[in-house]
Structure formats: C-alpha cells, structure tokens
Design a protein around this motif. Structure first.
Motif, PDB file in Angstrom:
ATOM      1  N   ASP A   1     -43.233 -39.273 -31.304  1.00  0.00           N
ATOM      2  CA  ASP A   1     -44.638 -38.817 -31.361  1.00  0.00           C
ATOM      3  C   ASP A   1     -44.701 -37.301 -31.535  1.00  0.00           C
ATOM      4  N   THR A   2     -43.896 -36.594 -30.736  1.00  0.00           N
ATOM      5  CA  THR A   2     -43.900 -35.129 -30.818  1.00  0.00           C
ATOM      6  C   THR A   2     -43.374 -34.668 -32.177  1.00  0.00           C
ATOM      7  N   ARG A   3     -42.424 -35.408 -32.717  1.00  0.00           N
ATOM      8  CA  ARG A   3     -41.883 -35.088 -34.043  1.00  0.00           C
ATOM      9  C   ARG A   3     -42.982 -35.180 -35.101  1.00  0.00           C
TER      10      ARG A   3
ATOM     11  N   ILE B   1     -36.618 -31.325 -31.593  1.00  0.00           N
ATOM     12  CA  ILE B   1     -37.888 -31.711 -30.992  1.00  0.00           C
ATOM     13  C   ILE B   1     -37.771 -31.589 -29.479  1.00  0.00           C
TER      14      ILE B   1
ATOM     15  N   LEU C   1     -46.229 -34.898 -34.659  1.00  0.00           N
ATOM     16  CA  LEU C   1     -47.178 -33.787 -34.436  1.00  0.00           C
ATOM     17  C   LEU C   1     -46.616 -32.469 -34.985  1.00  0.00           C
ATOM     18  N   THR C   2     -45.324 -32.248 -34.749  1.00  0.00           N
ATOM     19  CA  THR C   2     -44.686 -31.002 -35.209  1.00  0.00           C
ATOM     20  C   THR C   2     -44.590 -30.980 -36.734  1.00  0.00           C
TER      21      THR C   2
ATOM     22  N   MET D   1     -43.249 -27.506 -28.528  1.00  0.00           N
ATOM     23  CA  MET D   1     -43.496 -27.594 -29.964  1.00  0.00           C
ATOM     24  C   MET D   1     -44.829 -26.936 -30.319  1.00  0.00           C
TER      25      MET D   1
ATOM     26  N   SER E   1     -40.206 -30.625 -25.778  1.00  0.00           N
ATOM     27  CA  SER E   1     -41.416 -31.198 -25.176  1.00  0.00           C
ATOM     28  C   SER E   1     -42.611 -30.834 -26.050  1.00  0.00           C
ATOM     29  N   ARG E   2     -43.721 -31.528 -25.823  1.00  0.00           N
ATOM     30  CA  ARG E   2     -44.945 -31.255 -26.576  1.00  0.00           C
ATOM     31  C   ARG E   2     -45.360 -29.787 -26.440  1.00  0.00           C
ATOM     32  N   GLU E   3     -45.269 -29.257 -25.215  1.00  0.00           N
ATOM     33  CA  GLU E   3     -45.665 -27.860 -24.970  1.00  0.00           C
ATOM     34  C   GLU E   3     -44.767 -26.907 -25.761  1.00  0.00           C
TER      35      GLU E   3
ATOM     36  N   ARG F   1     -41.505 -40.979 -27.140  1.00  0.00           N
ATOM     37  CA  ARG F   1     -42.261 -39.728 -26.965  1.00  0.00           C
ATOM     38  C   ARG F   1     -41.778 -38.671 -27.956  1.00  0.00           C
TER      39      ARG F   1
END
Ligand SMILES: *Cc1c(COP(=O)(O)O)cnc(C)c1O
Length: 355
Positions: A269-271, A332, A273-274, A338, A334-336, A266
């Motif tokens: 993935d967030t990395r 990195i 996106l960021t 970032m 959480s998605r929120e 996860r």
C-alpha cells in the motif's frame, strides 16, 4: 594487499554494502530493511533463558527451522538448506554449481559478480530489455549456471512464474538459481516447482519481508541432492553457521507468518502511495513487485537527487553504473517516512530541475 595474500585474490573487488552511517540519524531507505520490528513471538523467543544457552553450540542440523518450513510450506527437511544470510547461500551455490560458468542479468544484485570472481568462475552478463525487464528467452539453453533475482534488484520488476519455469526447463543440465529475496512483496515463488525440476534452487532470506536483517538468516529450497551438495560445502566451512538466537528467532517467525504477510500488504500500500507521489512530481518509476522503487527524474540527475536527500537526512541507494546512474533505489519505509521523502523530493525537483 599484504604480501601474504593468495595471488588469486589480487584483482578481487569486494561487494560494497549500502552505507550505515552514524554521523546523524537518517530516514534509512537505502538497504531494503523492513520498517517493522520482528513479530511478538520472535521478541519473546530471544530471551535470557535462550541467551544463557549460548555456552552450547547451536544445532548444526537446524531442525527447529526445518520443521518450521515443513509446517508452513510442506517442504521436507531434506529439501531445505539454511545458512548465515542468503549471501552465504549464494556463495555456496556459485562454488558448488558454477563449474561451467555462470550467467546473470547485467543489471542485477551486484554481489553475483563478486561471488563469480571470488570463486574463479567465468561469467556472462545479459543486458536487460530497454524497459529494464528481463527477457526470459535470453536465458534458454545457456550451458552454464543461471542466476536470476525475482523480483530483480534494483529494478523491482518481476518475472511471471511461467517464465521462470521456462528458464528452468530450458537449462536441464545446469542449476537455475532463483533469488527470491523480495518475492513476498508481490511476485510468485518458484518453490512449488522444486519437485518437478531437479535443477531448480530457490533462495530466500529473513532479511527483508521477515524483518530480521540483523539476525542473518537465509534459506534455500531444492531437491535433496543439490541441498546435500550445499550442506557438504557448509560442513567444510562452518557447520554451526547459524547461531542459537537466530535459530530461535527464525523458528518463531515461521510460526507467525500472518504477521509478516500483513506487513507486506502494508508495504505494498505504501509503495503504491509513494509511486503515485513520485509520478506526480514527474519521476519515471519502474513497476515494482519489491519493497523498493527505482525512479529517475527527467530534469534532475540521479546523483544530485541522492545528495540533496542525504543533506535532508534521507538515505537512498544510488548506483554509479551505466544506464542506471540517473535512478535511485528507494526502500519503502513507514507511511510517515515516505511522506517525508515525497516532501523532500518536491523541494529538490522545484529547486534543481534543469528544464
Ligand atoms: C538483500 C539481498 C540478499 C541478501 O540477503 P541476506 O540474507 O541479508 O544476506 C540476496 N539477494 C538479493 C537480491 C538481495 O537484495
């Protein structure tokens, strides 16, 4: 310094950890902690029953943890060392193996220099390449201990396992320490090489990928002779280095490795996106295999980015050091978190860009 302090420490400059402020609540992206809690088995393991046994010393041999590693990676107990955080292990390793001096990259974990100075060792720092990567050939035939973080920090850039192996092979008479604090986020561990090379020490931590920074637990793999050297120094310092609750938590974490592998996926993935979001705002983002990004903007200096983020309740890590002062290291979360970071960055770039 008091007049009682040993003069050998007069010029020692201590490591400065990332800030842990309490003045308000921040989105904390400055010390590479995990945004995810420890696994369910860990939360169950640290219970009232275990706490009631705190009247007893912990197991100085760390058998539960060693069995966990044997089961998970097939590495026998005599090739595993454990201590109270991997910083503790790094310090013992410098103490044990640095007699001929130590060499490490000029841009890397800031603590290496402190360990060298603290133990009175000569040290040399090798510059990174212009793209901030490590040139493995620069570490061949060093005639002193070699220390490399893989992936490196704060750049996030990883070496291939082949390159790590070449460095180990080309320094047969000195320990090569590979600090794998971030290996689970996308690099290859060198632990598979410890039987082939008696000079390889691989150091890891539960602080990052295993969500246990506050428990203080580090581990190292190496051949049994170098492991017993480290144990000798530990038993000459603090044989009960790891407390009972951390031992219980760590053993439980090793039983639930899939939980942590999923969290690392996860974070990767967030990395991505960021990194895409930052690039779209004009940032240069180094290719990261870790749980952080190292990024700079061509039109806003690094300190300004850091300060504006802080005013907006977001903490990142800024290093006031040559070559990297325009970068910030961004954990990195959480998605929120970032998405909030990217929104704040958009506002900062719009307002502050000087060209
Ligand atoms: C975080 C970190 C460590 C220290 O980890 P602890 O186990 O929390 O002491 C060691 N090396 C590097 C490169 C790190 O970033």
């Amino acid at each position: 310094m008091s007049r009682f302090m040993h003069p050998q420490y007069a010029s020692l400059k201590a490591y400065v950890p990332g800030e842990q402020p309490r003045d308000r609540s921040y989105i904390k992206l400055n010390t590479n902690e995990s945004p995810y809690p420890p696994s369910p088995a860990v939360l169950r393991a640290i219970n009232a029953e275990e706490a009631s046994r705190l009247c007893l010393y912990s197991d100085p041999e760390n058998r539960g943890l060693k069995e966990g590693f044997e089961k998970l990676y097939g590495i026998s107990s005599d090739r595993v060392f454990l201590s109270n955080g991997s910083d503790d292990i790094l310090n013992f390793a410098f103490m044990a193996f640095g007699a001929d001096g130590v060499v490490f990259p000029a841009i890397s974990y800031g603590f290496y220099k402190v360990f060298a100075e603290r133990n009175g060792l000569n040290y040399e720092m090798i510059p990174l390449c212009t793209d901030f990567s490590i040139d493995p050939t620069a570490y061949f035939n060093q005639q002193k201990m070699v220390v490399i973080a893989n992936p490196n920090a704060p750049t996030g850039i990883a070496l291939d396992l082949d390159d790590v192996e070449r460095i180990v092979k080309e320094n047969p008479n000195h320990v090569v320490l590979i600090d794998e604090a971030y290996v689970d986020f996308g690099a290859e561990s060198a632990r598979c090489l410890i039987d082939t090379y008696d000079n390889l020490l691989v150091v890891g931590t539960f602080s990052k990928s295993r969500s246990m920074a506050g428990a203080r637990l580090g581990f190292a793999f190496g051949n049994s002779a170098i492991i017993s050297d480290l144990e000798k120094l530990q038993y000459s310092t603090n044989p009960y280095a790891i407390n009972r609750l951390t031992q219980a938590a760590g053993a439980a974490a090793l039983e639930e490795d899939s939980y942590y592998i999923e969290n690392c996926r996860r974070i990767q993935d967030t990395r991505a996106l960021t990194a895409d979001g930052l690039a779209a705002l004009g940032f240069e983002v180094l290719p990261s295999s870790a749980n952080f990004l190292f990024a700079r903007h061509p039109a806003v200096d690094g300190l300004t980015v850091y300060q504006r983020l802080r005013e907006n309740g977001i903490l990142v890590r800024h290093f006031d050091a040559p070559l990297i002062q325009d970068f910030n290291r961004i954990t990195i979360g959480s998605r929120e978190e970032m998405i909030a970071l990217l929104e704040a960055m958009r506002a900062i770039v719009t307002k502050e860009a000087t060209v």
